[in-house]
Design an enzyme around this catalytic site. Structure first.
Site, mmCIF file in Angstrom:
data_model
loop_
_atom_site.group_PDB
_atom_site.id
_atom_site.type_symbol
_atom_site.label_atom_id
_atom_site.label_comp_id
_atom_site.label_asym_id
_atom_site.label_seq_id
_atom_site.Cartn_x
_atom_site.Cartn_y
_atom_site.Cartn_z
ATOM 1 N N LYS A 1 2.586 -4.077 6.458
ATOM 2 C CA LYS A 1 2.949 -4.033 5.035
ATOM 3 C C LYS A 1 4.458 -3.857 4.875
ATOM 4 O O LYS A 1 5.085 -4.507 4.036
ATOM 5 C CB LYS A 1 2.200 -2.886 4.322
ATOM 6 C CG LYS A 1 0.690 -3.099 4.232
ATOM 7 C CD LYS A 1 0.340 -4.323 3.420
ATOM 8 C CE LYS A 1 -1.149 -4.597 3.353
ATOM 9 N NZ LYS A 1 -1.486 -5.930 2.832
ATOM 10 N N TYR B 1 -1.205 -1.333 10.861
ATOM 11 C CA TYR B 1 -1.520 -1.855 9.523
ATOM 12 C C TYR B 1 -0.348 -1.597 8.569
ATOM 13 O O TYR B 1 0.141 -2.495 7.884
ATOM 14 C CB TYR B 1 -2.804 -1.216 8.985
ATOM 15 C CG TYR B 1 -3.018 -1.430 7.501
ATOM 16 C CD1 TYR B 1 -3.321 -2.703 7.011
ATOM 17 C CD2 TYR B 1 -2.887 -0.378 6.593
ATOM 18 C CE1 TYR B 1 -3.493 -2.918 5.649
ATOM 19 C CE2 TYR B 1 -3.061 -0.578 5.239
ATOM 20 C CZ TYR B 1 -3.366 -1.855 4.765
ATOM 21 O OH TYR B 1 -3.521 -2.062 3.415
ATOM 22 N N SER C 1 0.840 -1.202 0.000
ATOM 23 C CA SER C 1 0.000 0.000 0.000
ATOM 24 C C SER C 1 0.872 1.248 0.000
ATOM 25 O O SER C 1 1.983 1.241 0.549
ATOM 26 C CB SER C 1 -0.849 -0.022 1.277
ATOM 27 O OG SER C 1 -1.432 1.229 1.512
HETATM 28 P P1 NAD Z 1 -10.744 -6.939 1.513
HETATM 29 O O1 NAD Z 1 -10.881 -6.932 2.997
HETATM 30 O O2 NAD Z 1 -11.923 -6.624 0.690
HETATM 31 O O3 NAD Z 1 -10.146 -8.346 1.033
HETATM 32 C C1 NAD Z 1 -9.234 -9.073 1.822
HETATM 33 C C2 NAD Z 1 -9.733 -10.505 1.865
HETATM 34 O O4 NAD Z 1 -8.846 -11.291 2.667
HETATM 35 C C3 NAD Z 1 -11.125 -10.637 2.499
HETATM 36 O O5 NAD Z 1 -11.950 -11.379 1.643
HETATM 37 C C4 NAD Z 1 -10.867 -11.355 3.820
HETATM 38 O O6 NAD Z 1 -11.969 -12.170 4.200
HETATM 39 C C5 NAD Z 1 -9.622 -12.152 3.484
HETATM 40 N N1 NAD Z 1 -8.787 -12.509 4.644
HETATM 41 C C6 NAD Z 1 -8.311 -11.694 5.611
HETATM 42 N N2 NAD Z 1 -7.585 -12.402 6.490
HETATM 43 C C7 NAD Z 1 -7.591 -13.687 6.069
HETATM 44 C C8 NAD Z 1 -7.031 -14.891 6.560
HETATM 45 N N3 NAD Z 1 -6.338 -14.938 7.706
HETATM 46 N N4 NAD Z 1 -7.242 -16.046 5.872
HETATM 47 C C9 NAD Z 1 -7.967 -16.034 4.731
HETATM 48 N N5 NAD Z 1 -8.533 -14.925 4.215
HETATM 49 C C10 NAD Z 1 -8.345 -13.764 4.887
HETATM 50 O O7 NAD Z 1 -9.543 -5.951 1.157
HETATM 51 P P2 NAD Z 1 -9.102 -5.395 -0.267
HETATM 52 O O8 NAD Z 1 -9.458 -3.966 -0.309
HETATM 53 O O9 NAD Z 1 -9.529 -6.311 -1.323
HETATM 54 O O10 NAD Z 1 -7.522 -5.468 -0.074
HETATM 55 C C11 NAD Z 1 -6.757 -6.549 -0.571
HETATM 56 C C12 NAD Z 1 -5.316 -6.325 -0.168
HETATM 57 O O11 NAD Z 1 -4.869 -5.073 -0.679
HETATM 58 C C13 NAD Z 1 -5.066 -6.281 1.329
HETATM 59 O O12 NAD Z 1 -3.824 -6.904 1.587
HETATM 60 C C14 NAD Z 1 -4.996 -4.800 1.635
HETATM 61 O O13 NAD Z 1 -4.220 -4.548 2.771
HETATM 62 C C15 NAD Z 1 -4.338 -4.270 0.376
HETATM 63 N N6 NAD Z 1 -4.636 -2.862 0.093
HETATM 64 C C16 NAD Z 1 -5.919 -2.445 -0.034
HETATM 65 C C17 NAD Z 1 -6.190 -1.116 -0.319
HETATM 66 C C18 NAD Z 1 -7.600 -0.606 -0.454
HETATM 67 O O14 NAD Z 1 -7.807 0.606 -0.425
HETATM 68 N N7 NAD Z 1 -8.602 -1.434 -0.631
HETATM 69 C C19 NAD Z 1 -5.135 -0.199 -0.469
HETATM 70 C C20 NAD Z 1 -3.836 -0.669 -0.357
HETATM 71 C C21 NAD Z 1 -3.590 -2.010 -0.075
HETATM 72 C C1 UD1 Z 2 -6.809 5.327 3.719
HETATM 73 C C2 UD1 Z 2 -5.940 4.688 4.785
HETATM 74 C C3 UD1 Z 2 -4.631 4.237 4.149
HETATM 75 C C4 UD1 Z 2 -4.888 3.315 2.959
HETATM 76 C C5 UD1 Z 2 -5.763 4.076 1.948
HETATM 77 C C6 UD1 Z 2 -6.104 3.260 0.732
HETATM 78 C C7 UD1 Z 2 -6.602 5.867 6.832
HETATM 79 C C8 UD1 Z 2 -6.177 6.840 7.898
HETATM 80 N N1 UD1 Z 2 -5.709 5.666 5.844
HETATM 81 O O1 UD1 Z 2 -6.135 6.481 3.337
HETATM 82 O O2 UD1 Z 2 -3.833 3.546 5.081
HETATM 83 O O3 UD1 Z 2 -3.667 2.956 2.343
HETATM 84 O O4 UD1 Z 2 -6.987 4.456 2.620
HETATM 85 O O5 UD1 Z 2 -7.112 2.385 1.015
HETATM 86 O O6 UD1 Z 2 -7.664 5.272 6.903
HETATM 87 N N2 UD1 Z 2 -12.171 11.714 3.499
HETATM 88 C C9 UD1 Z 2 -13.166 12.588 3.850
HETATM 89 N N3 UD1 Z 2 -14.326 12.069 4.369
HETATM 90 C C10 UD1 Z 2 -14.523 10.739 4.555
HETATM 91 C C11 UD1 Z 2 -13.492 9.842 4.176
HETATM 92 C C12 UD1 Z 2 -12.324 10.370 3.667
HETATM 93 O O7 UD1 Z 2 -13.021 13.794 3.712
HETATM 94 O O8 UD1 Z 2 -15.600 10.337 5.041
HETATM 95 C C13 UD1 Z 2 -10.945 12.262 2.891
HETATM 96 C C14 UD1 Z 2 -9.660 11.923 3.640
HETATM 97 O O9 UD1 Z 2 -9.369 12.891 4.610
HETATM 98 C C15 UD1 Z 2 -8.646 11.902 2.482
HETATM 99 C C16 UD1 Z 2 -9.458 11.416 1.278
HETATM 100 O O10 UD1 Z 2 -10.821 11.676 1.610
HETATM 101 O O11 UD1 Z 2 -8.182 13.195 2.216
HETATM 102 C C17 UD1 Z 2 -9.301 9.939 0.999
HETATM 103 O O12 UD1 Z 2 -9.561 9.210 2.185
HETATM 104 P P1 UD1 Z 2 -9.561 7.610 2.222
HETATM 105 O O13 UD1 Z 2 -10.445 7.104 1.162
HETATM 106 O O14 UD1 Z 2 -9.856 7.201 3.625
HETATM 107 O O15 UD1 Z 2 -8.079 7.201 1.809
HETATM 108 P P2 UD1 Z 2 -6.679 7.636 2.455
HETATM 109 O O16 UD1 Z 2 -6.812 8.783 3.372
HETATM 110 O O17 UD1 Z 2 -5.727 7.786 1.334
#
Ligand code: NAD
Ligand code: UD1
Length: 349
Positions: free
Chosen positions: A152, A148, A124
């Site tokens: 990573k 978190y 991330s």
């Molecule tokens: P998500 O929660 O929708 O998907 C993660 C999946 O992993 C879920 O289906 C959950 O049930 C499963 N899981 C968690 N722990 C587990 C375990 N111990 N055994 C088996 N399954 C397990 O999240 P996502 O948004 O799809 O994210 C996927 C990956 O990308 C994660 O590693 C997350 O940290 C990373 N990531 C997500 C974002 C984002 O904004 N969504 C941003 C940066 C990184």
């Molecule tokens: C969040 C996570 C970050 C993760 C990223 C991608 C936190 C503190 N950080 O960051 O670790 O990598 O998502 O999934 O949760 N905002 C509002 N109102 C809201 C929600 C968000 O104004 O109700 C603003 C936030 O202040 C920010 C922007 O929208 O400026 C995006 O927010 P968000 O979607 O939560 O993503 P990140 O802040 O990038």
């Protein structure tokens, strides 16, 4: 030969499964459904017309992970499974270290035992913390500010050390910026349990009438309009990056890290504006205090992925808003159709 997708029922995993199946990969999905529903994978089958094995496994249980490798001929792994709520990671840090790191160590250990040594890992942009100025390059100094993010960073280090100790191990670390949107069909999308933490799911729940208004966290940042700036990337562009990463692994040794972002930063107010324009739905909002831990601006320099993965995000902000709304309006309660709350009718998408 199949690609094992851990956490494949989740938001990014389910969209990547579509992309993999459409590119004719065989897949096996494992998930413990701690933050997802099996329904997402049924919909993946509906979209692609393909069926694939889905097995309920908690990656913290090494024996169960090993059973998968006994049962299937796995060629590579995409490891999505993790817990991802930043706030929760502060209050339940042990759970995050256990879940995210034991899962990773178990999958790597079993892979090593079965000589499956190709992995794509979900990292991330959070690993950059508040270091460096955007656009962020992969070599920018890292430093996580919550458990978190620490999981990573630790996972990245484990993968780097593994490749350094044994050149047979090939890994791609993908640092996602802000994934948003949904598959163009509107059948799968982001389904956060409870109150969403992130901007787009919250905004779309306001649009559908589940929440009264959006709180904008701060308007005094040193940004174009004072609100936070992020690099929002369409989930299907992100999914395509995983297929490119698998192709890259076939021909490249070692551990490689890539940003997956568009390289463009948009403010919260710009996001509200474009969403309203695309959907025709007004989004009531209120400016409130900054959210603790937020940074002003974060967007990628995506050149390394463009050059080495031959990948580029192609979808626009309008695409992201249109597809978010198509998913949210046709599935107001995500994969839980039973809720009786009143919602607005879909329009504009
Ligand atoms: P998500 O929660 O929708 O998907 C993660 C999946 O992993 C879920 O289906 C959950 O049930 C499963 N899981 C968690 N722990 C587990 C375990 N111990 N055994 C088996 N399954 C397990 O999240 P996502 O948004 O799809 O994210 C996927 C990956 O990308 C994660 O590693 C997350 O940290 C990373 N990531 C997500 C974002 C984002 O904004 N969504 C941003 C940066 C990184
Ligand atoms: C969040 C996570 C970050 C993760 C990223 C991608 C936190 C503190 N950080 O960051 O670790 O990598 O998502 O999934 O949760 N905002 C509002 N109102 C809201 C929600 C968000 O104004 O109700 C603003 C936030 O202040 C920010 C922007 O929208 O400026 C995006 O927010 P968000 O979607 O939560 O993503 P990140 O802040 O990038």
């Amino acid at each position: 030969m199949a690609v094992l997708v851990t956490g494949g029922a989740g938001y990014i995993g389910s969209h990547t499964c579509v992309e993999l199946l459409e590119k004719d990969y065989e897949i096996v999905v494992i998930d413990n459904f701690s933050n997802s529903q099996p329904e997402s994978l049924k919909r993946v089958s509906e979209i692609t017309g393909k069926i694939f094995p889905v097995i309920e496994v908690d990656l913290r249980n090494r024996e169960d992970v090993e059973d998968i490798f006994k049962q299937f001929n796995i060629q590579a792994v995409i490891h999505f499974a993790a817990l991802k709520a930043v706030g929760e990671s502060v209050t339940k840090s042990l759970l995050y270290y256990q879940n995210n790191l034991i899962s990773l160590l178990n999958i790597l250990d079993v892979m090593d035992q079965y000589s499956v040594q190709q992995i794509v890992f979900s990292s991330s942009a959070t690993v950059y913390g508040d270091n460096g100025r955007s656009p962020l390059k992969e070599e920018t100094h890292t430093g996580a500010v919550n458990p978190y993010g620490q999981t990573k960073l630790m996972a990245e280090k484990i993968l780097e050390d593994l490749s350094a100790s044994n050149r047979e191990w090939k890994s791609v670390i993908l640092r996602y910026f802000n994934p948003v949107g949904a598959h163009e069909s509107g059948k799968i999308g982001e389904d956060p349990g409870g109150v969403p933490n992130n901007l787009m799911p919250y905004l779309s729940q306001v649009a559908v009438g589940q929440r009264t208004h959006l709180s904008v966290f701060g308007c005094d940042y040193p940004t174009k309009d004072g609100t936070g700036v992020r690099d929002y990337i369409h989930i299907m562009d992100l999914a395509a990056g995983h297929v490119k990463a698998l192709q890259f692994l076939e021909n490249n040794e070692g551990c490689h890290t890539f940003n997956l972002g568009t390289g463009k930063g948009y403010s919260v107010l710009e996001m509200i504006h474009v969403f309203q324009q695309v959907t025709g739905i007004p989004i009531p909002y209120q400016i409130v205090d900054r959210r603790a831990g937020d940074i002003a601006e974060c967007f990628a320099n995506p050149k390394k992925a463009e050059k080495h993965l031959e990948w580029k995000a192609v979808r626009t902000l309008s695409d992201m808003c249109r597809d978010t709304w198509r998913w949210q309006s046709s599935n107001p309660f995500g994969y839980h159709p039973q809720s009786k709350m009143k919602t607005k009718k879909a329009s504009g998408a």
